[in-house]
Write an enzyme that holds these catalytic residues in place. Structure first.
Site, PDB file in Angstrom:
ATOM      1  N   SER A 124      -8.638   6.224   7.188  1.00  0.00           N
ATOM      2  CA  SER A 124      -8.129   7.596   7.128  1.00  0.00           C
ATOM      3  C   SER A 124      -8.500   8.327   5.847  1.00  0.00           C
ATOM      4  CB  SER A 124      -6.600   7.601   7.300  1.00  0.00           C
ATOM      5  OG  SER A 124      -5.982   6.738   6.366  1.00  0.00           O
ATOM      6  N   ASP A 234      -5.754  -3.297   5.574  1.00  0.00           N
ATOM      7  CA  ASP A 234      -5.581  -4.752   5.503  1.00  0.00           C
ATOM      8  C   ASP A 234      -4.633  -5.111   4.367  1.00  0.00           C
ATOM      9  OD1 ASP A 234      -8.048  -6.089   7.258  1.00  0.00           O
ATOM     10  OD2 ASP A 234      -8.523  -4.119   6.446  1.00  0.00           O
ATOM     11  N   HIS A 382      -3.054   9.878   0.842  1.00  0.00           N
ATOM     12  CA  HIS A 382      -4.475  10.202   0.896  1.00  0.00           C
ATOM     13  C   HIS A 382      -4.812  11.220  -0.189  1.00  0.00           C
ATOM     14  CE1 HIS A 382      -3.258   9.121   5.067  1.00  0.00           C
ATOM     15  NE2 HIS A 382      -4.372   8.414   5.032  1.00  0.00           N
TER      16      HIS A 382
END
Length: 443
Positions: A124, A234, A382
């Site tokens: 993303s 992850d 983000h």
């Protein structure tokens, strides 16, 4: 929304309240929490509990009615560069020309203007989720992605592809707007929200398939730059569920699987492996309570233990292991058998790494940058467009710096900070021409 017209901003207190109530549930869909186990909570899944608060369809309809400013609201946007300001790099004749007179056959003699195709894979962050939003949103704003976006120009939206476009105006492959990975706007930015390392291989195959189907691309002869930036989910959402499958070694193996495919099947390609950002960074800078709430979902592994301070250093230590795994793979030179292929590590985001032991001092510069510049999207996970613009210049600079002497920092960058090809170093740096440069002073 992508034009130059400034839109009126309504006062939407009810909409904001509703969106905030739904934010955690919506963010869950885009976070790395792909396992059902990760979504379990007393009284049902987190998604079930949040969706009960409000009717989803009414939220979507209410959100669609909102408008937002397209420039400098809450410092989400970079400062625009006037037309009167020249591009920082001067084009000259001979060694300083931007594009080779004859297309090179060696990647070690690749000028920025020789690059014909650009692409990106990742999660993303590469999608540029919500990069120009001032409300919590899952908008995939690929056109402003620092590795794969090409909306506008370097003056209005600084991205690595938009810088490359100055050197070669015929460059193709960059994303041109908002949309998912199969949309027209995505082009060769094939990153997918919520991706983990396992997805890198399929993204690479999609990148190759889309190139072969694009009539503008001469697959055999065009030079390509592909940037790989994957693994955050992850670390944040999966490692605490399966520490073997989502270990640094597994990260390296999945990257190698994707690179092996490229090495076998794709001619004339320069591959960037961009070092991961430490997801704990937003937890180490001054953020509000909403960010803390959303982080529990977007980076759930940070909250699995009882000792939060220890969880922070443990996650940063894992990021450090991922960084070393990337470095080991790229520097192994297992991809040095072809003169038209290279994989290079671009390490500027290693600067975001937090303390890996309790009591280790914090990196003051990166914390000051985060606190002062606020380069984050509203959900605090983000980069916003301003942050992506700085990352774009740092990535570009890494590509023009010799291996072993690359800048490792994350701070506000402007066009004045862009590096340029020089007479002694007119090519993108590779391991091989870096060795030559250190021995002779020329690439």
């Amino acid at each position: 929304m992508d034009g130059g017209r400034r839109l009126r901003v309504p006062r939407p207190p009810k909409a904001v309240a509703s969106l905030l109530r739904m934010a955690a549930a919506l963010l869950l869909l885009a976070s790395g929490c792909r396992s059902a186990e990760a979504m379990r909570a007393p009284g049902g899944s987190l998604l079930d509990r949040f969706t009960k608060m409000m009717d989803v369809e009414s939220i979507v309809k209410e959100a669609e009615r909102l408008t937002f400013p397209i420039d400098n609201y809450w410092r989400n946007f970079q400062d625009k560069i006037p037309e009167s300001v020249p591009f920082p790099c001067e084009q000259g004749k001979g060694p300083l020309r931007w594009r080779s007179e004859k297309r090179p056959s060696s990647v070690h003699r690749l000028r920025p203007g020789d690059v014909d195709v650009v692409g990106a894979i990742g999660d993303s962050i590469t999608v540029a989720t919500a990069a120009r939003e001032f409300l919590i949103s899952l908008t995939q704003d690929r056109g402003v992605s620092f590795t794969g976006g090409g909306l506008g120009t370097w003056r209005t939206i600084t991205t690595m592809p938009n810088i490359l476009k100055v050197f070669n105006p015929k460059l193709v492959g960059y994303a041109v707007g908002r949309g998912d990975f199969l949309s027209y706007n995505a082009q060769l930015n094939v990153a997918i929200t919520s991706s983990i390392d396992d997805d890198a291989f399929n993204q690479v195959k999609l990148f190759v398939r889309k190139m072969k189907q694009d009539p503008r691309i001469d697959f055999k002869n065009d030079w390509k730059v592909l940037s790989i930036f994957i693994g955050h989910n992850d670390i944040c959402s999966m490692h605490c569920l399966d520490s073997v499958k989502h270990s640094a070694k597994a990260h390296q193996e999945q990257l190698q699987k994707a690179l092996n495919y490229l090495y076998r099947d794709v001619p004339r390609i320069f591959v960037n492996v961009v070092s991961l950002i430490d997801p704990t960074l937003t937890a180490r800078v001054s953020m509000g309570p909403l960010c803390s709430m959303l982080r529990r979902i977007a980076c759930s592994c940070l909250y699995r233990g009882n000792d939060y301070a220890q969880s922070l250093v443990n996650m940063s230590k894992l990021v450090s292991e991922y960084h070393e795994a990337e470095k080991e793979l790229v520097n192994s030179r297992i991809y040095s058998g072809r003169d038209d292929f290279t994989v290079e590590l671009q390490p500027f985001l290693r600067s975001t790494l937090g303390p890996t032991t309790i009591g280790e001092p914090e990196k003051v510069n990166v914390i000051e940058y985060g606190n002062k510049e606020k380069p984050w999207t509203p959900e605090c996970f983000h980069f916003n467009q301003r942050g992506l613009a700085s990352a774009s210049i740092l990535l570009w600079n890494n590509m023009l710096e010799p291996v072993g002497k690359k800048t490792i920092k994350m701070e506000k960058m402007t066009h004045k900070d862009m590096k340029c090809p020089t007479i002694n170093a007119p090519y993108l740096f590779t391991k091989k021409n870096s060795d030559t440069y250190f021995k002779t002073g020329r690439q």
